[in-house]
Motif scaffolding. Sequence first.
Motif, PDB file in Angstrom:
ATOM      1  N   TYR A 157      55.759  56.646  37.227  1.00 61.74           N
ATOM      2  CA  TYR A 157      54.662  56.123  38.056  1.00 61.74           C
ATOM      3  C   TYR A 157      53.923  57.273  38.732  1.00 61.74           C
ATOM      4  O   TYR A 157      52.689  57.351  38.699  1.00 61.74           O
ATOM      5  N   ARG A 247      55.876  48.606  44.080  1.00 65.93           N
ATOM      6  CA  ARG A 247      57.198  48.349  43.503  1.00 65.93           C
ATOM      7  C   ARG A 247      57.102  47.431  42.296  1.00 65.93           C
ATOM      8  O   ARG A 247      57.771  47.648  41.273  1.00 65.93           O
ATOM      9  N   ASN A 248      56.242  46.403  42.391  1.00 66.22           N
ATOM     10  CA  ASN A 248      56.077  45.479  41.272  1.00 66.22           C
ATOM     11  C   ASN A 248      55.451  46.171  40.060  1.00 66.22           C
ATOM     12  O   ASN A 248      55.832  45.908  38.911  1.00 66.22           O
ATOM     13  N   ILE A 249      54.482  47.051  40.308  1.00 66.93           N
ATOM     14  CA  ILE A 249      53.854  47.780  39.202  1.00 66.93           C
ATOM     15  C   ILE A 249      54.865  48.677  38.513  1.00 66.93           C
ATOM     16  O   ILE A 249      54.912  48.757  37.278  1.00 66.93           O
ATOM     17  N   ARG A 251      58.055  48.234  38.312  1.00 71.97           N
ATOM     18  CA  ARG A 251      58.995  47.392  37.562  1.00 71.97           C
ATOM     19  C   ARG A 251      58.349  46.860  36.283  1.00 71.97           C
ATOM     20  O   ARG A 251      58.970  46.835  35.217  1.00 71.97           O
ATOM     21  N   GLU A 252      57.060  46.465  36.378  1.00 71.57           N
ATOM     22  CA  GLU A 252      56.404  45.821  35.242  1.00 71.57           C
ATOM     23  C   GLU A 252      55.858  46.821  34.225  1.00 71.57           C
ATOM     24  O   GLU A 252      55.835  46.538  33.021  1.00 71.57           O
ATOM     25  N   ARG A 253      55.411  48.000  34.684  1.00 71.90           N
ATOM     26  CA  ARG A 253      54.676  48.918  33.806  1.00 71.90           C
ATOM     27  C   ARG A 253      55.404  50.214  33.495  1.00 71.90           C
ATOM     28  O   ARG A 253      55.086  50.851  32.483  1.00 71.90           O
ATOM     29  N   THR A 255      59.026  50.754  33.846  1.00 73.86           N
ATOM     30  CA  THR A 255      60.463  50.678  33.594  1.00 73.86           C
ATOM     31  C   THR A 255      60.755  50.874  32.107  1.00 73.86           C
ATOM     32  O   THR A 255      60.045  50.317  31.265  1.00 73.86           O
TER      33      THR A 255
END
Length: 255
Positions: A157, A247-249, A251-253, A255
Amino acid sequence: MHGISIPSVSRILHATTDAICDSLDNIHFPTSVSEQRVVKEGFHKLAGFPRVLGCIEGTLIPIQAPTGDEEPSYVCRKGYHAINAQAVCDDKLRFLNVVSRWPGATHDATVLSSSALGQHLEKNPVDGWLLGDSGYPSRSWLLTPILEAHTRPEERYNSCHCRTRNVVERAFGVLKSRFRCLHKSTGCLPFTPAKSSKIIMACFKLHNFCLSRNMPCLVDHDLDEDENDDNHFPDGSPQTDGQTVRRNIIRERFT
């Protein structure tokens, strides 16, 4: 260069600056869905970061020391008098939003929170976000890097964020190569803060005009660029909306 005397330049400079600022209306943040889609697609091609509407940063423009009680507020962290100009740019180095009136000692976060763009994005949700450095607070519409990445997804990230956000530093480099009066290597703008702010805005608008006409610019990579590497903004508890989105980005993009 053009055989115009210094007194003549002094007489016409500020009237010409006013005319440029009044005539050129070419700094616009994308508001329509179609405009935002074009910007997002352009940024995504750079490093794969999704839904980026612009990259934001401040840059220091040296000016002569103003008189009066306001003088200390213009001394930036680097020790000279300056205006902290904040700008948002797209992937093509075009400036989408510019604020050029704050004293050099002003924190980037203050410039943003006081700006019309910052207040608009705070009150009106958008489908996307700005990318900024750690001098800005994390918001649902403004994503910042993780100060201490502990996992591979966080590292990815940060890497993607940095490669995308680098576009605004390149934009400042082109701007100051075109208009060396904005760079500390030429000394400073020898005017009051108000007149200097108008000249700075004229240069930003002329930069966009040059891009629209595909005018070449020889970028001087030896310039000691003095971007406003502001102090880290506190990024701890309690959890903010921006940190949740980040945090969501991850996890979604990533990981």
